[in-house]
Design a protein around this motif. Sequence first.
Motif, PDB file in Angstrom:
ATOM      1  N   SER A  15      10.508  -7.446  -1.298  1.00 58.17           N
ATOM      2  CA  SER A  15      10.500  -5.988  -1.148  1.00 58.17           C
ATOM      3  C   SER A  15       9.535  -5.379  -2.146  1.00 58.17           C
ATOM      4  CB  SER A  15      11.910  -5.406  -1.352  1.00 58.17           C
ATOM      5  OG  SER A  15      12.379  -5.687  -2.664  1.00 58.17           O
ATOM      6  N   CYS A  16       8.846  -4.345  -1.703  1.00 59.32           N
ATOM      7  CA  CYS A  16       7.985  -3.547  -2.573  1.00 59.32           C
ATOM      8  C   CYS A  16       8.701  -2.230  -2.828  1.00 59.32           C
ATOM      9  CB  CYS A  16       6.632  -3.310  -1.898  1.00 59.32           C
ATOM     10  SG  CYS A  16       5.564  -2.144  -2.778  1.00 59.32           S
ATOM     11  N   GLU A  17       8.881  -1.890  -4.090  1.00 55.17           N
ATOM     12  CA  GLU A  17       9.604  -0.675  -4.442  1.00 55.17           C
ATOM     13  C   GLU A  17       8.719   0.258  -5.250  1.00 55.17           C
ATOM     14  OE1 GLU A  17      13.480  -1.140  -6.009  1.00 55.17           O
ATOM     15  OE2 GLU A  17      14.147  -2.485  -4.396  1.00 55.17           O
ATOM     16  N   VAL A  18       8.983   1.551  -5.087  1.00 55.89           N
ATOM     17  CA  VAL A  18       8.153   2.594  -5.688  1.00 55.89           C
ATOM     18  C   VAL A  18       9.047   3.554  -6.457  1.00 55.89           C
ATOM     19  CG1 VAL A  18       6.630   4.539  -5.216  1.00 55.89           C
ATOM     20  CG2 VAL A  18       6.398   2.438  -3.896  1.00 55.89           C
ATOM     21  N   LYS A  19       8.667   3.813  -7.699  1.00 57.40           N
ATOM     22  CA  LYS A  19       9.318   4.854  -8.498  1.00 57.40           C
ATOM     23  C   LYS A  19       8.320   5.978  -8.743  1.00 57.40           C
ATOM     24  CE  LYS A  19      12.868   2.190 -10.939  1.00 57.40           C
ATOM     25  NZ  LYS A  19      13.392   1.790 -12.271  1.00 57.40           N
ATOM     26  N   HIS A  20       8.808   7.222  -8.582  1.00 56.28           N
ATOM     27  CA  HIS A  20       7.935   8.384  -8.727  1.00 56.28           C
ATOM     28  C   HIS A  20       8.787   9.553  -9.205  1.00 56.28           C
ATOM     29  CE1 HIS A  20       5.242  11.705  -7.568  1.00 56.28           C
ATOM     30  NE2 HIS A  20       4.277  10.807  -7.654  1.00 56.28           N
ATOM     31  N   PRO A  21       8.264  10.384 -10.103  1.00 54.17           N
ATOM     32  CA  PRO A  21       9.081  11.507 -10.614  1.00 54.17           C
ATOM     33  C   PRO A  21       9.500  12.497  -9.541  1.00 54.17           C
ATOM     34  CG  PRO A  21       6.792  11.646 -11.353  1.00 54.17           C
ATOM     35  CD  PRO A  21       6.975  10.292 -10.774  1.00 54.17           C
ATOM     36  N   ALA A  22       8.809  12.518  -8.390  1.00 51.69           N
ATOM     37  CA  ALA A  22       9.188  13.442  -7.319  1.00 51.69           C
ATOM     38  C   ALA A  22      10.205  12.821  -6.366  1.00 51.69           C
ATOM     39  CB  ALA A  22       7.948  13.874  -6.540  1.00 51.69           C
ATOM     40  N   LEU A  23      10.613  11.564  -6.622  1.00 56.22           N
ATOM     41  CA  LEU A  23      11.603  10.903  -5.784  1.00 56.22           C
ATOM     42  C   LEU A  23      12.933  10.820  -6.519  1.00 56.22           C
ATOM     43  CD1 LEU A  23       9.525   7.896  -4.361  1.00 56.22           C
ATOM     44  CD2 LEU A  23      10.248   9.934  -3.100  1.00 56.22           C
ATOM     45  N   SER A  24      14.007  11.114  -5.812  1.00 58.57           N
ATOM     46  CA  SER A  24      15.334  11.015  -6.425  1.00 58.57           C
ATOM     47  C   SER A  24      15.824   9.573  -6.479  1.00 58.57           C
ATOM     48  CB  SER A  24      16.336  11.878  -5.646  1.00 58.57           C
ATOM     49  OG  SER A  24      16.397  11.463  -4.295  1.00 58.57           O
ATOM     50  N   MET A  25      15.281   8.708  -5.604  1.00 61.15           N
ATOM     51  CA  MET A  25      15.633   7.291  -5.606  1.00 61.15           C
ATOM     52  C   MET A  25      14.402   6.498  -5.171  1.00 61.15           C
ATOM     53  SD  MET A  25      18.066   7.192  -2.228  1.00 61.15           S
ATOM     54  CE  MET A  25      18.395   5.452  -2.476  1.00 61.15           C
ATOM     55  N   PRO A  26      14.337   5.214  -5.529  1.00 62.39           N
ATOM     56  CA  PRO A  26      13.144   4.426  -5.206  1.00 62.39           C
ATOM     57  C   PRO A  26      12.892   4.353  -3.700  1.00 62.39           C
ATOM     58  CG  PRO A  26      14.463   3.290  -6.850  1.00 62.39           C
ATOM     59  CD  PRO A  26      15.290   4.438  -6.355  1.00 62.39           C
ATOM     60  N   MET A  27      11.632   4.283  -3.370  1.00 60.73           N
ATOM     61  CA  MET A  27      11.173   4.113  -1.988  1.00 60.73           C
ATOM     62  C   MET A  27      10.811   2.629  -1.821  1.00 60.73           C
ATOM     63  SD  MET A  27       7.946   6.214  -0.433  1.00 60.73           S
ATOM     64  CE  MET A  27       7.535   6.240   1.319  1.00 60.73           C
ATOM     65  N   ILE A  41       0.858  -1.189   0.000  1.00 63.51           N
ATOM     66  CA  ILE A  41       0.000   0.000   0.000  1.00 63.51           C
ATOM     67  C   ILE A  41       0.891   1.234   0.000  1.00 63.51           C
ATOM     68  CG2 ILE A  41      -1.848   1.218   1.190  1.00 63.51           C
ATOM     69  CD1 ILE A  41      -2.613  -1.397   2.513  1.00 63.51           C
ATOM     70  N   VAL A  42       0.742   2.067  -1.033  1.00 65.44           N
ATOM     71  CA  VAL A  42       1.532   3.284  -1.176  1.00 65.44           C
ATOM     72  C   VAL A  42       0.562   4.462  -1.198  1.00 65.44           C
ATOM     73  CG1 VAL A  42       3.251   4.511  -2.540  1.00 65.44           C
ATOM     74  CG2 VAL A  42       3.242   2.003  -2.512  1.00 65.44           C
ATOM     75  N   SER A  43       0.744   5.396  -0.277  1.00 68.39           N
ATOM     76  CA  SER A  43      -0.190   6.510  -0.129  1.00 68.39           C
ATOM     77  C   SER A  43       0.531   7.843  -0.274  1.00 68.39           C
ATOM     78  CB  SER A  43      -0.884   6.457   1.240  1.00 68.39           C
ATOM     79  OG  SER A  43      -1.529   5.229   1.437  1.00 68.39           O
ATOM     80  N   GLY A  44      -0.259   8.871  -0.650  1.00 63.28           N
ATOM     81  CA  GLY A  44       0.228  10.248  -0.653  1.00 63.28           C
ATOM     82  C   GLY A  44       0.894  10.713  -1.921  1.00 63.28           C
ATOM     83  N   GLY A  45       0.953   9.888  -2.957  1.00 60.37           N
ATOM     84  CA  GLY A  45       1.647  10.271  -4.179  1.00 60.37           C
ATOM     85  C   GLY A  45       0.747  10.965  -5.189  1.00 60.37           C
ATOM     86  N   LYS A  46       1.327  11.876  -5.957  1.00 55.74           N
ATOM     87  CA  LYS A  46       0.648  12.535  -7.083  1.00 55.74           C
ATOM     88  C   LYS A  46       1.707  12.869  -8.122  1.00 55.74           C
ATOM     89  CE  LYS A  46      -1.921  16.610  -8.543  1.00 55.74           C
ATOM     90  NZ  LYS A  46      -0.923  17.004  -9.556  1.00 55.74           N
ATOM     91  N   PRO A  47       1.580  12.316  -9.317  1.00 55.23           N
ATOM     92  CA  PRO A  47       0.581  11.339  -9.771  1.00 55.23           C
ATOM     93  C   PRO A  47       0.823   9.969  -9.143  1.00 55.23           C
ATOM     94  CG  PRO A  47       2.271  11.618 -11.433  1.00 55.23           C
ATOM     95  CD  PRO A  47       2.575  12.625 -10.355  1.00 55.23           C
ATOM     96  N   ALA A  48       0.020   8.986  -9.581  1.00 54.03           N
ATOM     97  CA  ALA A  48       0.147   7.642  -9.014  1.00 54.03           C
ATOM     98  C   ALA A  48       1.540   7.089  -9.304  1.00 54.03           C
ATOM     99  CB  ALA A  48      -0.928   6.727  -9.598  1.00 54.03           C
ATOM    100  N   PRO A  49       2.213   6.534  -8.301  1.00 54.73           N
ATOM    101  CA  PRO A  49       3.558   5.990  -8.519  1.00 54.73           C
ATOM    102  C   PRO A  49       3.521   4.636  -9.213  1.00 54.73           C
ATOM    103  CG  PRO A  49       2.894   5.624  -6.263  1.00 54.73           C
ATOM    104  CD  PRO A  49       1.774   6.410  -6.906  1.00 54.73           C
ATOM    105  N   MET A  50       4.676   4.191  -9.670  1.00 49.19           N
ATOM    106  CA  MET A  50       4.834   2.855 -10.222  1.00 49.19           C
ATOM    107  C   MET A  50       5.314   1.933  -9.098  1.00 49.19           C
ATOM    108  SD  MET A  50       7.136   1.496 -13.437  1.00 49.19           S
ATOM    109  CE  MET A  50       8.688   1.672 -12.590  1.00 49.19           C
ATOM    110  N   VAL A  51       4.575   0.842  -8.869  1.00 51.45           N
ATOM    111  CA  VAL A  51       4.863  -0.063  -7.760  1.00 51.45           C
ATOM    112  C   VAL A  51       5.201  -1.439  -8.324  1.00 51.45           C
ATOM    113  CG1 VAL A  51       4.011  -1.042  -5.598  1.00 51.45           C
ATOM    114  CG2 VAL A  51       3.247   1.237  -6.322  1.00 51.45           C
TER     115      VAL A  51
END
Length: 455
Positions: free
Chosen positions: A307-319, A158-168
Amino acid sequence: MAVCAPAWSLGYLTVNIEPLPPVVAGDAVTLKCNFKTDGRMREIVWYRVTDGGTIKQKIFTFDAMFSTNYSYMENYRKREDLVYQSTVRLPEVRISDNGPYECHVGIYDRATREKVVLASGNIFLNVMAPPTSIEVMAADMPAPFSRYQAQNFTLVCIVSGGKPAPMVYFKRDGEPIDAVPLTEPLEASSGPFQDSRPFRSLLHRDLDDTKMQRSLSLLDAENRGGRPYTERPARSLTPDPGVLLQPTTENVPETVVSREFPRWVHSAEPIYFLRHSHTPGSDGTVEVRALLTWTLNPQIDNEALFSCEVKHPALSMPMQAEVTLVAPKGPKIMMTPSRARVGDTVRILVHGFQNEVFPEPMFTWTRVGSRLLDGSAEFDGKELVLERVPAELNGSMYRCTAQNPLGSTDTHTRLIVFENPNIPRGTEDSNGSASGPAGVRLTLVLALTVVLELT
């Protein structure tokens, strides 16, 4: 976008707002409105457009009539091109600032100061926000360990708070998982995922006769709804003197249920299925749920790192968030009070394990060789409560079975009940309640009354 006023001989005006790439919430943003004219400035107004364009909120106004900054333009009859720029700075942009903005500019007509020429430009400010939380859990838990039937297992990220939707996406032991995408959820009643390999019967395992007989006896016990007992404790109504110096409970070595896996457990790579769902939030963010499902193989999945990883344009590295699938081992049993006496309420609690267990196990309590104090065969829960224990429970043994889909383990503890000086021996009922001296006195009074009436 730029809008031009008509190119009259009396004056002209062009307006445009410099484009902006998507910005990240918390950054400082400057909106720039450039306009070119040969007329005299009248006003500049910035608007924020909301509700689909139906509402325009004024956020900045410049009125030349009340400013002396444009005195060099007094000779307005002289035709010349002048370039201006108006800026609006948002020092800490928020998600709520996302949306369209407009810059409106007005100049006086060159022929008469009673007419105003208007033009405007607009821009859409795209505010991004990185995800604020990530969590991995197991679906449909707690669930039991299955020895003789394959079961599907699902991890939920579950990944919350992102805009736009992140890639999981998921990884296993650091390697990306090549999963089959799904658009619809799997039916709860669907069986294990099958591959092209033929099914081999449980009875064709490479086991010796001893293991075979034990395995079949366990299977029969499960089919009958019973549980294999480990021993039958000796029962004693009163403790012997040698026991008085011992603790309330006697820890019995743990019995780990042997994982005798049938042939439905394959050693090849499992088939993973991945499904995503998006839930928009009221603040413009999106909650993403990624569900990874496969047929569990306790032999190879136990102690596997997912592990669950998240890529998002507002992140400098995966979460990322990690979990390790681990079967329960070595439950730690705690009993209160530490010295149980007749009539006390005893609580037996599992307060941890020798290892980190995931997913959360389920707990089942049974009394070895007999039923629980309330007459039930077993109790589901982390804590077993025995109210007003009688002396008959002295020496009774209790089994706690902790299990999750990765495995199962049994731990035993023996209850030692001490005499209660406030309750004379032989005066407690079957529930540990005292009839006491008051009951004896009442019997004597009734007997005396009967004798007097006869005389």
